[in-house]
Write a protein that holds these residues in place. Structure first.
Motif, PDB file in Angstrom:
ATOM      1  N   UNK A   4       8.716  -3.755  10.038  1.00 59.71           N
ATOM      2  CA  UNK A   4       8.200  -2.636   9.249  1.00 59.71           C
ATOM      3  C   UNK A   4       9.088  -2.329   8.051  1.00 59.71           C
ATOM      4  N   UNK A   5      10.386  -2.359   8.206  1.00 62.25           N
ATOM      5  CA  UNK A   5      11.259  -2.033   7.078  1.00 62.25           C
ATOM      6  C   UNK A   5      11.046  -3.000   5.922  1.00 62.25           C
ATOM      7  N   UNK A   6      10.897  -4.283   6.254  1.00 64.62           N
ATOM      8  CA  UNK A   6      10.604  -5.262   5.196  1.00 64.62           C
ATOM      9  C   UNK A   6       9.276  -4.943   4.527  1.00 64.62           C
ATOM     10  N   UNK A   7       8.273  -4.622   5.332  1.00 64.92           N
ATOM     11  CA  UNK A   7       6.946  -4.320   4.792  1.00 64.92           C
ATOM     12  C   UNK A   7       7.007  -3.097   3.879  1.00 64.92           C
ATOM     13  N   UNK A   8       7.684  -2.052   4.333  1.00 64.01           N
ATOM     14  CA  UNK A   8       7.808  -0.839   3.518  1.00 64.01           C
ATOM     15  C   UNK A   8       8.484  -1.154   2.188  1.00 64.01           C
ATOM     16  N   UNK A   9       9.586  -1.874   2.231  1.00 64.51           N
ATOM     17  CA  UNK A   9      10.335  -2.182   1.008  1.00 64.51           C
ATOM     18  C   UNK A   9       9.501  -3.022   0.047  1.00 64.51           C
ATOM     19  N   UNK A  10       8.743  -3.986   0.589  1.00 65.83           N
ATOM     20  CA  UNK A  10       7.922  -4.856  -0.250  1.00 65.83           C
ATOM     21  C   UNK A  10       6.826  -4.063  -0.955  1.00 65.83           C
ATOM     22  N   UNK A  11       6.239  -3.124  -0.249  1.00 68.79           N
ATOM     23  CA  UNK A  11       5.147  -2.333  -0.829  1.00 68.79           C
ATOM     24  C   UNK A  11       5.688  -1.255  -1.762  1.00 68.79           C
ATOM     25  N   UNK A  12       6.800  -0.644  -1.391  1.00 70.79           N
ATOM     26  CA  UNK A  12       7.376   0.432  -2.206  1.00 70.79           C
ATOM     27  C   UNK A  12       7.698  -0.037  -3.622  1.00 70.79           C
ATOM     28  N   UNK A  13       8.057  -1.301  -3.776  1.00 78.31           N
ATOM     29  CA  UNK A  13       8.390  -1.837  -5.099  1.00 78.31           C
ATOM     30  C   UNK A  13       7.211  -1.791  -6.062  1.00 78.31           C
ATOM     31  N   UNK A  14       6.014  -1.686  -5.546  1.00 80.60           N
ATOM     32  CA  UNK A  14       4.820  -1.701  -6.386  1.00 80.60           C
ATOM     33  C   UNK A  14       4.474  -0.319  -6.944  1.00 80.60           C
ATOM     34  N   UNK A  15       5.221   0.698  -6.560  1.00 79.97           N
ATOM     35  CA  UNK A  15       4.914   2.065  -6.980  1.00 79.97           C
ATOM     36  C   UNK A  15       6.115   2.706  -7.666  1.00 79.97           C
ATOM     37  N   UNK A  16       5.826   3.652  -8.526  1.00 84.18           N
ATOM     38  CA  UNK A  16       6.883   4.327  -9.275  1.00 84.18           C
ATOM     39  C   UNK A  16       7.682   5.279  -8.415  1.00 84.18           C
ATOM     40  N   UNK A  17       7.061   5.790  -7.363  1.00 80.50           N
ATOM     41  CA  UNK A  17       7.746   6.786  -6.529  1.00 80.50           C
ATOM     42  C   UNK A  17       7.186   6.750  -5.115  1.00 80.50           C
ATOM     43  N   UNK A  18       7.921   7.395  -4.194  1.00 78.48           N
ATOM     44  CA  UNK A  18       7.422   7.519  -2.828  1.00 78.48           C
ATOM     45  C   UNK A  18       6.089   8.264  -2.827  1.00 78.48           C
ATOM     46  N   UNK A  19       6.022   9.310  -3.640  1.00 76.60           N
ATOM     47  CA  UNK A  19       4.810  10.117  -3.692  1.00 76.60           C
ATOM     48  C   UNK A  19       3.603   9.325  -4.157  1.00 76.60           C
ATOM     49  N   UNK A  20       3.813   8.448  -5.148  1.00 79.60           N
ATOM     50  CA  UNK A  20       2.713   7.629  -5.662  1.00 79.60           C
ATOM     51  C   UNK A  20       2.201   6.674  -4.579  1.00 79.60           C
ATOM     52  N   UNK A  21       3.121   6.113  -3.811  1.00 83.00           N
ATOM     53  CA  UNK A  21       2.710   5.204  -2.743  1.00 83.00           C
ATOM     54  C   UNK A  21       1.941   5.951  -1.664  1.00 83.00           C
ATOM     55  N   UNK A 177      -0.580 -11.712   8.066  1.00 85.50           N
ATOM     56  CA  UNK A 177      -0.365 -11.937   9.490  1.00 85.50           C
ATOM     57  C   UNK A 177      -0.028 -13.397   9.771  1.00 85.50           C
ATOM     58  N   UNK A 178      -0.673 -14.299   9.068  1.00 78.96           N
ATOM     59  CA  UNK A 178      -0.371 -15.727   9.228  1.00 78.96           C
ATOM     60  C   UNK A 178       1.024 -16.025   8.693  1.00 78.96           C
ATOM     61  N   UNK A 179       1.357 -15.480   7.517  1.00 84.22           N
ATOM     62  CA  UNK A 179       2.675 -15.716   6.927  1.00 84.22           C
ATOM     63  C   UNK A 179       3.792 -15.193   7.826  1.00 84.22           C
ATOM     64  N   UNK A 180       3.510 -14.111   8.558  1.00 81.13           N
ATOM     65  CA  UNK A 180       4.512 -13.520   9.449  1.00 81.13           C
ATOM     66  C   UNK A 180       4.571 -14.225  10.803  1.00 81.13           C
ATOM     67  N   UNK A 181       3.677 -15.174  11.031  1.00 80.17           N
ATOM     68  CA  UNK A 181       3.681 -15.907  12.289  1.00 80.17           C
ATOM     69  C   UNK A 181       3.016 -15.188  13.445  1.00 80.17           C
ATOM     70  N   UNK A 182       2.286 -14.108  13.133  1.00 77.41           N
ATOM     71  CA  UNK A 182       1.593 -13.381  14.197  1.00 77.41           C
ATOM     72  C   UNK A 182       0.439 -14.222  14.741  1.00 77.41           C
TER      73      UNK A 182
END
Length: 226
Positions: A4-21, A177-182
């Protein structure tokens, strides 16, 4: 496996702020809000999802006020009584999308709602509200089996319309999900779907987020234009 931490960090980079995300990510209704919805709204959403299948959603959305008028607000008790002759009459009504097979699903889904109400001794909304998100694929399966034209992605699409928490298995979500090996292919069997459900349950336990938010985040981690 998904982190989850990796997922959050990857997605957060696409937004200007926490609020925008957070503003971008979808939200689900609470069980109490789902219980308060009238069963006519559930039949309306089922029908809307049925008509959206295979066509531009915007076309269905533009005609939806006319659907609500033509079908008297989708009261299940009334819609369950629609006769074949009435269905043929609707095939001549230019205000709606004239698809016989999809129109025939309306009384069938109305009866499905009435059957659930009788079995559960409560509203269809209560039934939906009480279904655990940890087994959302079980609800997909029930909708596909007992509803009309609610198989494939339509069950999850219906749940998203009514804002019941669910994940979506879009091509981007499956790719992550495939990339993560799930999984190693698109999940179609109940075994594969259970593996996916388990992965979402673990993410939900770690993050405290809605399934719909996690689904969106997985998609964003693949597709920046989500």
């Amino acid at each position: 496996m998904l982190d989850y931490q990796w997922l959050y960090d990857a997605v957060r980079k696409r937004f200007e702020s926490d609020g925008a995300m957070e503003a971008f990510l979808p939200k689900a209704l609470t069980p109490e809000e789902l219980r308060q919805k009238g069963d006519d709204r559930y039949l309306s959403a089922m029908t809307r999802r049925v008509f959206q299948a295979g066509v531009q959603h915007s076309m269905v959305d533009a005609k939806w006020p006319a659907f609500e008028e033509v079908f008297w607000g989708f009261v299940p008790e009334t819609m369950a009584l629609l006769s074949p002759e009435q269905i043929e009459g609707y095939m001549k009504d230019g205000r709606i999308i004239r698809d016989r097979a999809k129109l025939q699903a309306i009384p069938r889904n109305a009866q499905f709602i009435l059957d659930i109400r009788q079995e559960q001794s409560g509203s269809f909304g209560e039934f939906i509200a009480d279904w655990p998100s940890t087994n959302i694929i079980g609800l997909w399966r029930l909708l596909a089996k007992r509803g009309a034209r609610l198989g494939g992605r339509s069950a999850a699409g219906f749940l998203r319309l009514i804002e019941k928490d669910t994940f979506l298995l879009t091509s981007d979500v499956v790719a992550r999900l495939i990339a993560a090996g799930v999984i190693d292919h698109e999940p179609t069997s109940q075994r594969d779907l259970q593996i996916v459900q388990n992965a979402f349950n673990e993410l939900q336990q770690t993050s405290g987020r809605f399934l719909c938010q996690l689904s969106a985040m997985l998609s964003l981690s693949i597709n920046p234009k989500f």
